[in-house]
Design an enzyme around this catalytic site. Structure first.
Site, PDB file in Angstrom:
ATOM      1  N   ASP A 452      40.930  35.701  29.731  1.00  0.00           N
ATOM      2  CA  ASP A 452      40.200  35.204  30.907  1.00  0.00           C
ATOM      3  C   ASP A 452      41.077  35.431  32.131  1.00  0.00           C
ATOM      4  O   ASP A 452      42.113  34.777  32.310  1.00  0.00           O
ATOM      5  CB  ASP A 452      39.883  33.714  30.707  1.00  0.00           C
ATOM      6  CG  ASP A 452      39.080  33.122  31.861  1.00  0.00           C
ATOM      7  OD1 ASP A 452      38.533  32.015  31.681  1.00  0.00           O
ATOM      8  OD2 ASP A 452      38.984  33.758  32.920  1.00  0.00           O
ATOM      9  N   HIS A 453      40.660  36.374  32.983  1.00  0.00           N
ATOM     10  CA  HIS A 453      41.506  36.751  34.128  1.00  0.00           C
ATOM     11  C   HIS A 453      41.593  35.661  35.184  1.00  0.00           C
ATOM     12  O   HIS A 453      42.377  35.755  36.133  1.00  0.00           O
ATOM     13  CB  HIS A 453      40.992  38.053  34.743  1.00  0.00           C
ATOM     14  CG  HIS A 453      42.115  38.906  35.300  1.00  0.00           C
ATOM     15  ND1 HIS A 453      43.108  38.392  36.116  1.00  0.00           N
ATOM     16  CD2 HIS A 453      42.402  40.221  35.135  1.00  0.00           C
ATOM     17  CE1 HIS A 453      43.936  39.358  36.449  1.00  0.00           C
ATOM     18  NE2 HIS A 453      43.542  40.484  35.873  1.00  0.00           N
ATOM     19  N   ARG A 454      40.790  34.595  35.030  1.00  0.00           N
ATOM     20  CA  ARG A 454      40.961  33.477  35.967  1.00  0.00           C
ATOM     21  C   ARG A 454      42.275  32.778  35.682  1.00  0.00           C
ATOM     22  O   ARG A 454      42.885  32.179  36.575  1.00  0.00           O
ATOM     23  CB  ARG A 454      39.836  32.471  35.827  1.00  0.00           C
ATOM     24  CG  ARG A 454      38.459  33.025  36.218  1.00  0.00           C
ATOM     25  CD  ARG A 454      37.355  32.028  35.914  1.00  0.00           C
ATOM     26  NE  ARG A 454      37.235  31.766  34.504  1.00  0.00           N
ATOM     27  CZ  ARG A 454      36.319  30.984  33.938  1.00  0.00           C
ATOM     28  NH1 ARG A 454      35.398  30.399  34.715  1.00  0.00           N
ATOM     29  NH2 ARG A 454      36.281  30.765  32.635  1.00  0.00           N
TER      30      ARG A 454
END
Lengths: 480, 365, 325
Positions: A452-454
């Site tokens: 999850d690039h968040r």
């Protein structure tokens, strides 16, 4: 000359032999008369009465001595003509057949026994007694039953070993040539045989228990046979739920499956995950040979006898280790905060008849290798039986999906909702790899992971995946 | 009991003897001397073979000592075309028919299970160690002669007969009775020569039969006659007569030769355990060679002849000794070759296995 | 030229041909002359060839074999008949001590071209000693050859080949099949005397047997076919020596072997086949070699013979066990 035969000299020999004499028997210094077996299997006799003494001249067939055997009183006639030089056994003594009892010095004349004959008799006796010795039961007439063979005849190292390794069956050599099992052991690992499958019964049973199709296994045995490890390796990679046949479509033009239950849940979770978390996937190829060796050694260890050991176990351990070094991959995104978990509830994606579920092993960071293996095994069985509870599926912190069992190299997995990392373990198979500058066949696999690039940026993701890969490449790093 | 020569060596003159004397009168002096030489040589080499066994050269030896007259007389009565089926003690007959004595020694030494080719040894068949079995083989052979029409044509010179030898012990075996049945039913040109040497190892003949053995012949429907087996002249004459009757189509007949096994059953045996010395001594007094010496001296044979015969026997035995010590072990091929007359896969495989196995072992150069 | 004949008549024809082809061939045994044998196998042969060639002997099995040996010495080729399997034992000594060893004892200087014909096996409801299967005693004796035809065609040809052999041949005739008819091809011999033969092809299990058992094996294979199991059947034909090549090739294909015989199972020819195939085709075996035999008891009263002797059900039970591995 005394016989040059390599056969063990026999105490049974009823012959005489000459020492220090030439082939032409010109001068013979001394002949010994050894006690013969006079009654078809006698082993000893008592010297009762000597009829001659040292210094006496004796002729052939002159009675030398009276002996008593188990069967009777017997007079022994002289095999030699000459002068008695020594009485070798005293009256009243009991000696074994083959013991020299008297020595006579022979003259030049033809009364001296021919050397060739006596040697050959010795040879005959030797070979006969060799067969009859240790069994004690096969009594060859005239040669006694007392075994005397102290050692086994030596075997040649190579060459004829092949022929001698089979028993003298009735099979004509024509058949032996065609059946692979009778071929001598080759020195190099052979290529996979087209047919037939060479596997011993215990291996066949193991394959059946692990649902492994032997014809799909690459054999690594020296004689071309499938080994236990080969079967286990195939089992850890092989699918558990592979289609056996291509089903027919049936007569309907369409099949309509209601969206409900597990299918609906999966869909919901996938949508929520895929369309809320920005997924990024990274891939790395790694030489997993040492992991495969490590797995094999664990399997052979009695400590791990009761649990299933597979590469997945090492990957799980590696991921837990890598999480410690890269904590943010073991986290949960909420709109307001990122919750980094200091515990690992290790999830394993499981394909069941009802659909995909992801049960997790609680507090996996506390488990030893053995406990982890046990937990994975239990989790798998429970999932296969369709008995995984909701609680077991809740609270996961990181997940692995083993698509290698389906034979896939790698993939782009979708995050389990509530997690920020998922690793896909691909199939482990032999591929060309460069080792020390040379192309070698090594066990190679691709590790793929989605993040999850968040929460996880590329560098963290890369380091995490590199950590896992480094363990797979060198499991000893787990000792850290 | 038919006797031509008394124990003292004088010709009998009663009616029974008179019936057979013409057969003796037809013999030349040389033939009569030959009987002596046959017996003396046999006795001498028989002793030599016994000694060789005691010296470890043979596994065992069944001595023929005492039975020389029964064997020599009957053997000399047989014609060249006749087939003889012995048991395992008929060494004198073997010699007379042309067997090399060393070949009998080879059998007793464990080098062969056979030893000679009957076709080259006066049709003297191999020794049969299962008692009485040869009686059936002999009868079958005689039946074959009949099928071929080579007997009963009236020509004594060419008509064939068969003689089966066995002892008193063997007469109890079923095969001997069956042989007598078949011989009678098929009118075989066969003489059954029964050497009753009084003992079957340690069992006396009275345990084998409650009636004189020659009387059994009548029960089977054939003539039977009992002779003094230690009388070489009776042995010759009675056998000659019976063989010629058999080959003339008159069917089978049986001769019981009363004799004695002076020695042990074989060199493994100890007769002192079951026989009285007095009994043996009484038979020694009836020795076949002793009485024959008297007979020949009575006919004018001098010391020179007897000395020459003794020397001949000594030389013969020394030669036997020398050649026995030269015997070599058989090749292991003997195990496999000739088990079958036609090629056999198992023989090939196992022979090769043994060869490979032997080659694989550490050993001598 | 082919003719449908019962097995006994096929034997009769084979014997007739052998007698006609070689004047040295003799037939001898009890009741084989005017009666033509208790199974009529020699019917008409004495009338055709005369008492010299075909003759009755006294009632003595040892005598029959022993005199046959003497006749063989004389150059004849005797074909002995032992009236029933259970009566071979009085002749056992002459067969094993003499007939089997004679050529070896003579170091090859004589041949023993003697055939001993023996009606054997059960399924005829007879009394004691008339339904034995003693083949193993003779297969275990070096120097003998042992064969058993299962069909009229094999009977016609194999009896002639046995007579032509210079070695002693024990010729076991399945008496329960004497009156079963089958085609006899008078033109050509189907196989060499000692060849085994695949008589039904299949892929999952191999069945091996001889004599009357071959028919039962075919029945079992047929029943298995209905259940969807493909079975290959091999007729041994020769029990000594055994032709293993077709058996091994079959096991390499099917991986499973069941050997069936009427004889009791312990220490039997089936046991020998199991040991040899296991050793030679070890890696081809998916299951251990199974044996279907009668029980290790004397042959029971005839009313129990159908329970005693292996039938198709017993064979299929073993097939199922083999497939379960």
């Amino acid at each position: 000359m005394p016989t040059a035969s390599s056969r063990p000299s026999t105490a049974l020999s009823p012959t005489s032999f000459c020492t220090n004499c030439t082939r032409k028997g010109i001068i013979v210094t001394s002949s010994e008369f050894t006690l013969p077996d006079v009654g078809e299997g006698l082993t000893e006799a008592e010297i009762v009465a000597w009829k001659v003494k040292p210094g006496d001249e004796v002729t052939i067939n002159q009675v030398l001595v009276e002996i008593e055997t188990a069967k009777s009183l017997v007079e022994l006639p002289s095999p030699f003509a000459g002068t008695v030089t020594a009485i070798l056994v005293a009256e009243g003594q009991t000696v074994d057949v083959g013991t020299p009892i008297i020595s006579v010095s022979s003259g030049v004349d033809d009364a001296a026994p021919a050397l060739g004959g006596t040697e050959i008799v010795a040879e005959t006796v030797d070979s006969a007694s060799l067969q009859s010795s240790d069994t004690g039961s096969a009594v060859l007439v005239g040669y006694g039953i007392k075994g005397h063979v102290a050692s086994r005849r030596s075997r040649a190292a190579t060459g004829k070993a092949a022929a001698a390794s089979t028993s003298p069956t009735h099979i004509a050599s024509g058949i032996a040539a065609s059946a692979p099992e009778v071929a001598p052991r080759p020195s190099s690992v052979p290529a996979a045989s087209a047919s037939p499958v060479i596997a011993k019964p215990p291996i066949r049973k193991l394959a059946k228990d692990l649902a492994v199709n032997l014809s799909e296994v690459t054999p690594t045995g020296l004689a071309g046979e499938i080994t236990r490890e080969d079967v286990v390796r195939q089992a850890s990679q092989g699918t558990l739920f592979r289609n056996i046949e291509t089903p027919a479509w049936g007569s309907d033009r369409e099949e309509r499956i209601p969206v409900k239950g597990v299918r609906k849940a999966i869909a919901t979770a996938m949508v929520s995950s895929a369309f809320s978390a920005p997924h990024v996937s990274l891939f790395v190829d790694v030489d997993a040979t040492r992991t495969m060796e490590f797995v094999r050694r664990l399997k052979d260890s009695t400590d791990f006898a009761g649990v299933k050991v597979s590469p997945l176990l090492i990957v799980a351990k590696a991921m837990i280790w890598a999480v410690r070094r890269n904590p943010t991959v073991n986290a949960q995104w909420t709109d307001t905060e990122i919750i980094v978990k200091h515990y690992v509830n290790f999830g394993i994606a499981a394909a069941t008849p009802r659909g995909l579920i992801v049960p997790n092993i609680k507090e996996a960071q506390e488990l030893s290798l053995h406990q982890l293996a046990s937990a994975i095994g239990q989790l798998t069985i429970t999932a296969r039986d369709g008995k995984t509870s909701p609680a077991e599926q809740a609270g996961g912190t990181i997940t692995v999906t083993n698509i290698g069992v389906f034979g896939m190299d790698t993939g782009t997995p979708i995050l389990n909702p509530g997690e920020v990392a998922i690793l896909a373990l691909g199939t482990i198979r032999q591929k060309p790899w460069v080792v020390d500058g040379e192309v070698r066949a090594r066990f190679v696999t691709t590790l793929g992971a989605s993040f999850d690039h968040r929460v996880v940026d590329g560098d963290v993701a890369s380091r995490f995946l590199a950590d896992v890969a480094s363990i797979i490449e060198e499991p000893a790093l787990l000792l850290d | 009991m038919v006797q031509l020569l008394s124990t003292e060596g004088t010709l009998q003159t009663d009616d029974t003897a008179a019936e057979y004397l013409p057969y003796i009168e037809a013999l030349s002096d040389d033939v009569l001397r030959q009987f002596y030489r046959d017996m003396v040589i046999t006795r001498r080499f028989d002793l030599e073979a016994t000694n060789l066994q005691r010296q470890g050269q043979l596994a065992l030896w069944p001595p023929s000592h005492g039975q020389e007259a029964a064997q020599v007389g009957s053997a000399r009565a047989a014609r060249a075309q006749d087939h003889l089926f012995p048991s395992y003690r008929e060494h004198a007959i073997a010699l007379i028919r042309g067997v090399d004595i060393v070949d009998i020694v080879r059998l007793m030494r464990g080098v062969t299970n056979g030893g000679w080719d009957p076709a080259e040894c006066g049709n003297f068949h191999l020794y049969t160690l299962v008692l009485g079995s040869q009686a059936l083989h002999a009868t079958g052979y005689a039946m074959g002669i009949t099928l071929d029409g080579e007997t009963g044509t009236g020509d004594l010179e060419t008509d064939s007969a068969v003689m089966a030898y066995f002892g008193d012990g063997a007469t109890s075996q079923g095969d001997v009775s069956e042989a007598l049945v078949f011989a009678a039913s098929f009118n075989a040109p066969e003489v059954f020569f029964l050497q009753n040497n009084q003992w079957a190892i340690s069992v006396p003949v009275r345990v084998q039969s409650r009636t004189p053995l020659y009387l059994r012949a009548g029960g089977f429907g054939m003539p039977g006659v009992q002779i003094d087996g230690n009388d070489v002249l009776a042995s010759y004459a009675v056998t000659r007569k019976n063989l010629d009757e058999a080959r003339s189509g008159q069917g089978p007949r049986l001769i019981e030769a009363l004799t004695y096994r002076i020695g042990a059953h074989t060199t493994s045996d100890d007769p002192t355990k079951y026989r009285l010395d007095a009994e043996t001594a009484s038979w020694v007094a009836k020795d076949p060679i002793t009485r024959y010496v008297s007979y020949l001296r009575g006919r004018g044979e001098g010391d020179d002849f007897f000395a020459a015969s003794a020397t001949e026997a000594e030389d013969f035995s020394a030669d036997l000794r020398r050649r026995t010590l030269e015997l070599v072990a058989p090749s292991t091929d003997l195990i496999f070759d000739n088990v079958y007359s036609e090629p056999h896969p198992v023989m090939d495989v196992q022979k090769k296995w043994l060869a490979d196995y032997e080659a694989s072992l550490g050993g001598t150069a | 030229m082919t003719e449908e004949l019962p097995l006994a008549k096929a034997l009769n024809a084979g014997l007739r041909k052998a007698l006609a082809d070689d004047p040295k061939v003799l037939l001898m045994g009890e009741d084989i002359g005017p009666l033509g044998g208790v199974f009529r196998v020699t019917e008409g042969l004495q009338a055709e060839f005369g008492e010299r060639r075909v003759f009755d002997t006294p009632l003595a099995e040892s005598g029959i074999i022993g005199t046959a040996i003497g006749l063989a010495f004389r150059g004849y080729r005797p074909v002995c008949e032992i009236q029933f399997d259970g009566f071979i034992f009085p002749g056992f000594d002459q067969i094993t001590s003499q007939l089997a060893k004679m050529t070896s004892r003579h170091e090859g200087r004589v041949i023993m071209p003697v055939v001993v014909r023996v009606p054997y096996g059960g399924h005829i409801g007879a009394v004691e000693h008339h339904q034995e299967s003693p083949e193993a005693y003779f297969a275990h004796t070096p120097g003998l050859r042992v064969v058993s035809p299962s069909t009229p065609n094999d009977a016609y040809w194999m009896i002639q080949e046995a007579i032509a052999s210079d070695d002693p041949v024990m010729f076991f005739e399945p008496k329960s099949r004497y009156w079963s008819k089958g085609p006899v091809n008078f033109s050509a011999s189907p196989s060499p005397l000692h060849a085994s033969r695949v008589v039904r092809t299949g892929t999952e299990v191999t069945l091996v047997g001889h004599g009357a058992m071959v028919t039962v094996l075919m029945q079992a294979a047929e029943l298995a076919q209905n259940e969807g199991t493909s079975i290959e059947v091999i007729d041994l034909r020769s029990l000594s020596p055994i032709d293993y090549a077709p058996i091994i090739a079959s096991v390499q294909k099917t991986g499973r072997l069941v050997v069936a015989s009427e004889a009791p199972g312990s220490v039997s020819i089936s046991a020998e086949i199991a040991a040899t195939v296991t050793e030679t085709a070890f890696y081809s075996l998916e299951a251990p070699v199974l044996r279907v035999s009668s029980f290790d008891t004397p042959f029971p009263p005839a009313k129990l013979e159908t329970v005693f002797l292996p039938d198709a059900d017993r064979i299929l039970e073993a097939v199922d066990r083999a497939l379960a591995y």
